[in-house]
Design an enzyme around this catalytic site. Sequence first.
Site, short mmCIF file in Angstrom:
data_model
loop_
_atom_site.label_atom_id
_atom_site.label_comp_id
_atom_site.label_asym_id
_atom_site.label_seq_id
_atom_site.Cartn_x
_atom_site.Cartn_y
_atom_site.Cartn_z
N CYS A 95 57.79 40.15 49.54
CA CYS A 95 59.09 40.22 50.24
C CYS A 95 60.06 39.60 49.54
O CYS A 95 61.22 40.14 49.14
CB CYS A 95 58.96 39.51 51.76
SG CYS A 95 57.92 40.39 52.55
N ASP A 101 82.50 -0.78 34.58
CA ASP A 101 83.24 -0.54 33.50
C ASP A 101 84.03 -1.45 32.95
O ASP A 101 84.12 -2.55 33.72
CB ASP A 101 84.27 0.83 34.03
CG ASP A 101 85.26 1.27 32.79
OD1 ASP A 101 85.00 1.16 31.71
OD2 ASP A 101 86.29 1.18 33.02
N ASP A 143 85.03 7.46 33.99
CA ASP A 143 84.00 6.73 34.89
C ASP A 143 83.11 7.73 35.91
O ASP A 143 82.62 7.57 36.54
CB ASP A 143 84.42 5.65 35.63
CG ASP A 143 84.96 4.52 34.46
OD1 ASP A 143 84.45 4.50 33.52
OD2 ASP A 143 86.14 3.71 34.66
N CYS A 200 76.16 12.70 75.48
CA CYS A 200 74.94 11.77 74.98
C CYS A 200 74.70 12.70 73.38
O CYS A 200 75.51 13.61 73.27
CB CYS A 200 73.73 11.85 75.58
SG CYS A 200 72.90 13.39 76.00
N CYS A 223 74.18 16.53 73.34
CA CYS A 223 75.34 17.18 73.36
C CYS A 223 75.96 17.35 71.85
O CYS A 223 76.17 18.60 71.51
CB CYS A 223 76.43 16.68 74.33
SG CYS A 223 76.31 16.54 76.13
N CYS A 275 55.83 37.21 52.69
CA CYS A 275 54.82 37.11 51.43
C CYS A 275 55.77 37.02 50.20
O CYS A 275 56.93 37.31 50.33
CB CYS A 275 53.64 38.17 51.32
SG CYS A 275 54.23 39.61 51.11
#
EC number: 7.2.2.8
Length: 995
Positions: A65, A661, A870, A140, A143, A62
């Site tokens: 806490c 720029d 920049d 895959c 992993c 809550c």
Amino acid sequence: MATKLLSLTCIRKERFSERYPLVRKHLTRSRDGGGGSSSETAAFEIDDPISRAVFQVLGMTCSACAGSVEKAIKRLPGIHDAVIDALNNRAQILFYPNSVDVETIRETIEDAGFEASLIENEANERSRQVCRIRINGMTCTSCSSTIERVLQSVNGVQRAHVALAIEEAEIHYDPRLSSYDRLLEEIENAGFEAVLISTGEDVSKIDLKIDGELTDESMKVIERSLEALPGVQSVEISHGTDKISVLYKPDVTGPRNFIQVIESTVFGHSGHIKATIFSEGGVGRESQKQGEIKQYYKSFLWSLVFTVPVFLTAMVFMYIPGIKDLLMFKVINMLTVGEIIRCVLATPVQFVIGWRFYTGSYKALRRGSANMDVLIALGTNAAYFYSLYTVLRAATSPDFKGVDFFETSAMLISFIILGKYLEVMAKGKTSQAIAKLMNLAPDTAILLSLDKEGNVTGEEEIDGRLIQKNDVIKIVPGAKVASDGYVIWGQSHVNESMITGEARPVAKRKGDTVIGGTLNENGVLHVKVTRVGSESALAQIVRLVESAQLAKAPVQKLADRISKFFVPLVIFLSFSTWLAWFLAGKLHWYPESWIPSSMDSFELALQFGISVMVIACPCALGLATLTAVMVGTGVGASQGVLIKGGQALERAHKVNCIVFDKTGTLTMGKPVVVKTKLLKNMVLREFYELVAATEVNSEHPLAKAIVEYAKKFRDDEENPAWPEACDFVSITGKGVKATVKGREIMVGNKNLMNDHKVIIPDDAEELLADSEDMAQTGILVSINSELIGVLSVSDPLKPSAREAISILKSMNIKSIMVTGDNWGTANSIAREVGIDSVIAEAKPEQKAEKVKELQAAGHVVAMVGDGINDSPALVAADVGMAIGAGTDIAIEAADIVLMKSNLEDVITAIDLSRKTFSRIRLNYVWALGYNLMGIPIAAGVLFPGTRFRLPPWIAGAAMAASSVSVVCCSLLLKNYKRPKKLDHLEIREIQVERV
């Protein structure tokens, strides 16, 4: 220097305030409330930076806490602010690292009764280290996602990226809380093999081999001698191989010093000793990939040896009279010769060749996840052990009739291994860009010996890896430049296309820089080495491309989310399919004529269930984004466009507004004198001699342009000796003055002349106005308080600027110019290139604010720039593009680096990102469509109406083919061609340069 410090501070403020809004108030108060100057504030902020740490806090229920945690933290010294989010269990703390560290904060949270772990600690870059680890054994996306979760759970790890396609991980961590040894251990505990690639520390490592008779005492002498050298961090001796590993700082020492020390230390003590660089036969990624390809190829051939006879006995020989009778001969009860042959031949395929799937499944299940190996192991085990059951029942029962599926398990494993072989080969091709870059460095170099006067006294051919800083090397025509440096003697043309993508050779002479790996075409060069090893431009480009391939695109999150529940869902669907068909058969919900003559209802249901399990392919989803990003970034690197990862690619394809720029971006960034008008009779050579003698002491770009132009009037153009200038004074924002040959010379603007009461005639005023109208800078020159001449200095437009802006308009991309120059020059340049929207006299922070305004208006903004000023805008933009010839800070802040500094590469970057992202979409359509269509077909959706069913071994082949097809689809990006308009633009640019 003060200006650069202030600019750097602006960048730091902008980037920090943008990322951490809570600190912005603090920065503003420091600037406005302190009453001091901006430079004082800048120094304060740099000396006392604020760090940001994010903790995961478990146990909060809550707001009370959260309040207790916040109160406990704010009691600590050095806490600037703390925000506690009880809903998401997060705590964000802003603190001064000189007063408190993250470990103390974590302990304080735990003392308050909650469990805390560090998630991020980003603001203080000094506490971050990045290491790269090669990971073997991933199959895959499941992993790679698992490894990421394991790494991110380690205390001190701020961010972890795991790339399945290149089998590498990049981990950002706090070295005060963790170490790379701990990270390696965690990966290995998760069931994968981990090999450290780089530690992220500012050190290099080299392995040396010692040939000769050595004793233990000699090796100890060598070890102590090497450790005594300045810059050597550690020395490790591998006994039995005579290999010595040295960790050292490359800017202090180098491998040639080590070899010299070894040979001189041992000589006369144990006979003649020779030290060389240790070669392990290529243990890099490329050689490892080749080893993996050979391993899969060998496994596939062996599987064929056993699988082909199994297939023939089950599918072909049963229809050949004579052979059929032999195979159907009963040996014991109902056990036939054919069943024994198939059982004997399928067993090594299942448990020897297919053992990798068992180990992969065990590792996955041990860490509480499931991957493709689990699906394959379950599918093949179901077929194999049911077949084994039928064999045992046939051997023990006089009336049992059953069909074995040994050919299903054997063919399934064979086809999956074939698919992995093709996939690994295809994935290897996606990383060819890095391999080509790494092979650019030459194997040998010619080292020159110089005397105190700089004259060459000798030369020696050495291994290219033995080059050290400040060496002088000789580059002959047709040879590659061995390392970064600058030319100290000679002139030639160097082909830099392999690094920058620039097709035209670049002229090089004394003082010009050269890049390692480029090709010297005509003429001999003597080059002084400035950067070696990991500091070289080639190594930095390779590192940037590797990091780009590790960085995930946001769209990859889709595959990551799917992978979490994909395998469990497939197992559930497979079991449900078997159960549904089995119950339907037992309850006679379908006619018995549907069941093949060689099967019963249980076996038919089992085949459907196995087909569902093995046709599903999580790999194709995982590879859909990764392989496309790998190929796209590799193609970009070959075109001179360095894209920093999938996130930059994904954002770039949405860009609809570009902010440019002016200086160095739309213009060449190199001012030149374009017009000289003398108001009094005077020889031009004498005039420029006086002006150059005055300006040569100034660091201003306009002063350098004037001095460079003055060299044309001298015979000794290479290094002219100008008259001595006395009483030199530089007046900021106005110009310079000095006394040359007894005459007072002033060079500057109208304000300088007015301050010294120099009369400016009307014709000089007209010349200044004309210069401004033509986007030129007018400079006045007076001698002894009398105006003598007017110079017009111009920063010419890049040849491709107008056409590039025109092409962007045709792509429905809006162009805006933002510059710090005056409005007259800015409007003139804008009209010339075809830009309608202009913002002039803008400070760095105003450029960033303009970018944010455009974003708030709904635009996806790219910023193209080259300078320190920049950098705030580059960071604020959705996509920052830095000109390759720009500052290191701008390049660091950008998402995309344009190596050739050509504006057409802005178009190439956007076009390539669009093509790459369309390929990613196509990959996802294929990968998702394959699974969405394949699983129902494998489950028997078409069987009631068409009697079509997908045998498990064909389903396995289809699964393998899906991954290969996704990788091959990504590989088609290697054929990427720039828009044809750009080819015409480049031809025109070459013609302009020749003129």
